[in-house]
Design a protein around this motif. Structure first.
Motif, PDB file in Angstrom:
ATOM      1  N   ALA A 122       0.839  -1.201   0.000  1.00  0.00           N
ATOM      2  CA  ALA A 122       0.000   0.000   0.000  1.00  0.00           C
ATOM      3  C   ALA A 122       0.875   1.252   0.000  1.00  0.00           C
ATOM      4  CB  ALA A 122      -0.922  -0.008   1.213  1.00  0.00           C
ATOM      5  N   ALA A 123       1.897   1.247   0.852  1.00  0.00           N
ATOM      6  CA  ALA A 123       2.760   2.427   0.941  1.00  0.00           C
ATOM      7  C   ALA A 123       3.521   2.641  -0.366  1.00  0.00           C
ATOM      8  CB  ALA A 123       3.733   2.271   2.109  1.00  0.00           C
ATOM      9  N   ARG A 124       4.074   1.565  -0.916  1.00  0.00           N
ATOM     10  CA  ARG A 124       4.840   1.703  -2.152  1.00  0.00           C
ATOM     11  C   ARG A 124       3.941   2.114  -3.316  1.00  0.00           C
ATOM     12  NH1 ARG A 124      10.001  -0.227  -2.205  1.00  0.00           N
ATOM     13  NH2 ARG A 124      10.140   1.357  -3.820  1.00  0.00           N
ATOM     14  N   SER A 125       2.698   1.619  -3.307  1.00  0.00           N
ATOM     15  CA  SER A 125       1.802   1.950  -4.417  1.00  0.00           C
ATOM     16  C   SER A 125       1.436   3.437  -4.392  1.00  0.00           C
ATOM     17  CB  SER A 125       0.530   1.102  -4.366  1.00  0.00           C
ATOM     18  OG  SER A 125      -0.366   1.590  -3.392  1.00  0.00           O
ATOM     19  N   LEU A 126       1.623   4.089  -3.240  1.00  0.00           N
ATOM     20  CA  LEU A 126       1.357   5.525  -3.151  1.00  0.00           C
ATOM     21  C   LEU A 126       2.574   6.341  -3.570  1.00  0.00           C
ATOM     22  CD1 LEU A 126      -0.521   5.450   0.248  1.00  0.00           C
ATOM     23  CD2 LEU A 126      -1.511   6.210  -1.910  1.00  0.00           C
ATOM     24  N   GLY A 127       3.658   5.648  -3.917  1.00  0.00           N
ATOM     25  CA  GLY A 127       4.851   6.354  -4.376  1.00  0.00           C
ATOM     26  C   GLY A 127       5.893   6.569  -3.294  1.00  0.00           C
ATOM     27  N   MET A 128       5.632   6.041  -2.100  1.00  0.00           N
ATOM     28  CA  MET A 128       6.624   6.204  -1.034  1.00  0.00           C
ATOM     29  C   MET A 128       7.841   5.326  -1.314  1.00  0.00           C
ATOM     30  SD  MET A 128       3.969   6.340   2.176  1.00  0.00           S
ATOM     31  CE  MET A 128       5.166   6.373   3.469  1.00  0.00           C
ATOM     32  N   THR A 129       9.013   5.834  -0.925  1.00  0.00           N
ATOM     33  CA  THR A 129      10.231   5.070  -1.134  1.00  0.00           C
ATOM     34  C   THR A 129      10.304   3.942  -0.104  1.00  0.00           C
ATOM     35  OG1 THR A 129      11.505   6.394   0.405  1.00  0.00           O
ATOM     36  CG2 THR A 129      11.473   7.142  -1.883  1.00  0.00           C
ATOM     37  N   GLN A 132      10.999   5.501   3.283  1.00  0.00           N
ATOM     38  CA  GLN A 132       9.807   6.126   3.863  1.00  0.00           C
ATOM     39  C   GLN A 132       8.837   5.077   4.384  1.00  0.00           C
ATOM     40  OE1 GLN A 132       8.624   8.430   0.424  1.00  0.00           O
ATOM     41  NE2 GLN A 132       9.203  10.356   1.416  1.00  0.00           N
TER      42      GLN A 132
ATOM     43  N   ASN B  48       1.886  -1.402 -11.868  1.00  0.00           N
ATOM     44  CA  ASN B  48       2.638  -0.464 -11.030  1.00  0.00           C
ATOM     45  C   ASN B  48       3.856  -1.137 -10.397  1.00  0.00           C
ATOM     46  OD1 ASN B  48       1.401  -1.998  -9.092  1.00  0.00           O
ATOM     47  ND2 ASN B  48       0.650  -0.287  -7.879  1.00  0.00           N
ATOM     48  N   ASN B  73       9.042   5.241  -8.147  1.00  0.00           N
ATOM     49  CA  ASN B  73       8.230   5.922  -7.131  1.00  0.00           C
ATOM     50  C   ASN B  73       7.443   7.072  -7.734  1.00  0.00           C
ATOM     51  OD1 ASN B  73       9.163   4.242  -5.028  1.00  0.00           O
ATOM     52  ND2 ASN B  73      11.055   5.424  -4.958  1.00  0.00           N
ATOM     53  N   ARG B  76       4.581   5.532  -9.605  1.00  0.00           N
ATOM     54  CA  ARG B  76       3.530   5.023  -8.721  1.00  0.00           C
ATOM     55  C   ARG B  76       2.677   6.147  -8.144  1.00  0.00           C
ATOM     56  NH1 ARG B  76       7.439   0.725  -5.840  1.00  0.00           N
ATOM     57  NH2 ARG B  76       6.817  -1.164  -6.938  1.00  0.00           N
ATOM     58  N   ALA B  77       3.291   7.318  -7.983  1.00  0.00           N
ATOM     59  CA  ALA B  77       2.524   8.451  -7.461  1.00  0.00           C
ATOM     60  C   ALA B  77       1.382   8.819  -8.412  1.00  0.00           C
ATOM     61  CB  ALA B  77       3.446   9.648  -7.237  1.00  0.00           C
ATOM     62  N   PHE B  83      -6.713  -2.189  -2.893  1.00  0.00           N
ATOM     63  CA  PHE B  83      -6.466  -3.617  -2.696  1.00  0.00           C
ATOM     64  C   PHE B  83      -7.711  -4.336  -2.188  1.00  0.00           C
ATOM     65  CE2 PHE B  83      -2.560  -1.268  -2.190  1.00  0.00           C
ATOM     66  CZ  PHE B  83      -1.616  -2.030  -2.847  1.00  0.00           C
ATOM     67  N   PHE B  89      -3.420   1.836   6.943  1.00  0.00           N
ATOM     68  CA  PHE B  89      -2.368   1.795   7.956  1.00  0.00           C
ATOM     69  C   PHE B  89      -3.034   1.829   9.333  1.00  0.00           C
ATOM     70  CE2 PHE B  89      -0.382   4.407   4.407  1.00  0.00           C
ATOM     71  CZ  PHE B  89       0.133   3.291   3.762  1.00  0.00           C
ATOM     72  N   VAL B 105       5.312  12.375  -0.316  1.00  0.00           N
ATOM     73  CA  VAL B 105       5.686  12.132  -1.711  1.00  0.00           C
ATOM     74  C   VAL B 105       5.503  13.381  -2.568  1.00  0.00           C
ATOM     75  CG1 VAL B 105       5.266  10.700  -3.745  1.00  0.00           C
ATOM     76  CG2 VAL B 105       5.087   9.693  -1.457  1.00  0.00           C
ATOM     77  N   ARG B 149      -7.633   7.511  -0.013  1.00  0.00           N
ATOM     78  CA  ARG B 149      -6.186   7.595   0.190  1.00  0.00           C
ATOM     79  C   ARG B 149      -5.454   7.597  -1.146  1.00  0.00           C
ATOM     80  NH1 ARG B 149      -3.170   2.741   3.312  1.00  0.00           N
ATOM     81  NH2 ARG B 149      -3.913   1.623   1.467  1.00  0.00           N
ATOM     82  N   MET B 153      -3.559  11.394  -3.906  1.00  0.00           N
ATOM     83  CA  MET B 153      -2.348  11.624  -4.695  1.00  0.00           C
ATOM     84  C   MET B 153      -2.685  12.207  -6.069  1.00  0.00           C
ATOM     85  SD  MET B 153       0.261  10.863  -2.896  1.00  0.00           S
ATOM     86  CE  MET B 153       1.585  10.629  -4.084  1.00  0.00           C
TER      87      MET B 153
END
Lengths: 222, 240
Positions: A122-129, A132, B48, B73, B76-77, B83, B89, B105, B149, B153
């Motif tokens: 989920a985090a990576r799919s948002l573009g986070m490294t 991060q 992605n 990255n 992906r942004a 999912f 989170f 990001v 969420r 972006m």
């Protein structure tokens, strides 16, 4: 004799607590990096962490203490021709810290791996490294799961510091032995030592249980 | 917008994707259907790079996803993903879930990110839940937050991986309702789903996949009423 020994033993117990605290702190710093290295994509990092963890966990702490305090100066003497003794406290803390690091690394690795893969995705799919994701998503969740086993590690290390008596670090056990040498009263003194260790380990488990409850609350509060 | 050329993906000896080639236009809504194990989720996850293709090329917005030089990255942004199991989170509030990535990001200030988040929460009807933690929400609410969420972006493409499969039946509708609004905003969507009603109503095109290949594709009416291949017909007869 038991009562008379107590104040003397307490001064040793203070050393025991300090040595344990510093060694485990060192262990946590080493362990966090080694734990992450252990599951890193980099094969060299992974291999290094693996060798470190296996070597430390596969050998006795007592021998590790001896090789650092006695073996290492000897090696340096052979290599350089100079006498370079190590301060006994530095050697003791280093040995315990390095030892603790290997156990903490496995705790950290398990903690990180216990966080479901979906969180990373989920985090990576948002573009986070990757960094991060580790910092904001994985580690904050892993810390909660890691607290109970870290508490156990602290308790184990507290007991294991008694091995430092062998090289003359004046922690609780060593203090007791010195006291016995003067008073010839082994039973009451060893009993005192035992009870002080017990009081310390029980207090720590209470603290850990408290920390665990606090963290559980912060999970749910609105 | 999205160009996929001869995409292969294997897990060890298991070939999951066997030569996928397709083109998805800007603002198109493509629904991917097919039996389980047909590779449709893997296909979506390749888009992605959550799965790294074994071979083949994917180009999104003229940027090659499969080129190792590409900053993945950054890509992906622009490509949001929702999912099956929400993957919110759990240690962050609903609001924090939505504001984290835009701040970290996109570099938005906290105030900007929160303003955007409240706008989205308003839209999905969960503004009053901003300060709660995800585990106090129902599955349908969690999935709506997960969509918000991803939308925070401001992606150009949204990927949905069976977004309603883990939901109780009575909650499917609320999630689909949110999804149905997205094409109006010009977001390109690729949706893996078993919701044929959604495919009919919102889909511009349906891809039917089986055994790692696209067997048949066409408009929803064409696929549902007039399937050409036996495998498509068999599949549809089981689920319609």
């Amino acid at each position: 004799m038991f009562i008379k020994a107590l104040p003397y033993l307490f001064t040793g117990a203070v050393y025991t607590i300090w040595i344990t605290a510093i060694a485990v702190s060192l262990g946590v710093i080493i362990g966090v990096f080694m734990g992450m290295a252990r599951i890193s994509g980099n094969i060299i990092l992974r291999g290094f962490a693996r060798v470190y963890i296996d070597c430390i966990r596969g050998t006795p702490l007592l021998v590790q203490i001896l090789i650092i305090y006695i073996g290492l100066p000897n090696l340096l003497h052979i290599l350089t021709g100079n006498q370079m003794p190590i301060n006994v406290y530095v050697a003791g803390i280093a040995a315990c810290g390095l030892n603790s690091g290997a156990y903490v690394a496995e705790i950290v690795r398990a903690g990180i791996q216990s966080i479901a893969r979906g969180q990373t995705e989920a985090a990576r799919s948002l573009g986070m490294t990757q960094a991060q994701t580790m910092r904001y998503i994985i580690l904050p969740q892993a810390i909660k799961r890691v607290i109970p086993p870290l508490g156990n590690e602290f308790i184990a290390m507290l007991k294991d510091t008694s091995l430092l008596s062998v090289i003359g670090v004046e922690e609780l056990t060593r203090k007791g032995q010195l006291f016995i040498a003067v008073t010839y009263a082994p039973f009451p003194v060893y009993l005192g030592i035992l009870l002080i260790y017990l009081a310390m380990t029980l207090s720590i488990s209470q603290l850990v249980a408290y920390a665990e409850r606090r963290l559980a609350v912060s999970d749910r509060s609105n | 917008m999205i160009e996929v050329t001869d995409l292969y993906k294997s897990f060890g000896k298991l070939q999951v994707l066997r030569g996928i080639t397709t083109r998805i236009e800007e603002k198109e809504v493509v629904v991917v259907i097919g039996p389980s194990g047909s590779g449709k989720s893997t296909f979506l996850r390749c888009l992605n790079l959550l799965e790294v293709p074994t071979s083949g090329e994917i180009v999104i917005n003229n940027v090659s996803v499969t080129d190792p030089q590409t900053d993945i990255n950054k890509l992906r942004a622009e490509v949001g993903m929702v999912f099956q199991h929400f993957n919110l989170f759990p240690h962050k509030t609903v609001l924090e879930n939505i504001t984290l990535a835009p701040q970290k990001v996109r570099g938005l200030s906290r105030a900007e990110a929160e303003e955007r988040a409240y706008g989205l929460l308003e839209k999905i009807g969960l503004a009053e839940k901003a300060q709660v933690y995800p585990d106090s929400l129902s599955g349908g609410q969690q999935q709506r937050v997960a969509i918000a969420r991803a939308l925070a972006m401001q992606p150009r493409v949204m990927l949905f991986d069976e977004p309603t499969s883990a939901l109780d039946p009575e909650m499917v509708g609320e999630v689909l309702a949110v999804m149905k609004d997205l094409p109006k905003e010009g977001i390109t969507m690729v949706v893996v789903t078993h919701e044929m009603g959604f495919a009919r109503e919102v889909g511009d095109r349906v891809l039917f996949m089986d055994e790692g290949q696209i067997i048949e594709e066409g408009s929803p009416e064409n696929i549902f009423q007039n399937a050409q291949h036996d495998r498509t017909k068999t599949f549809l007869s089981k689920i319609l």
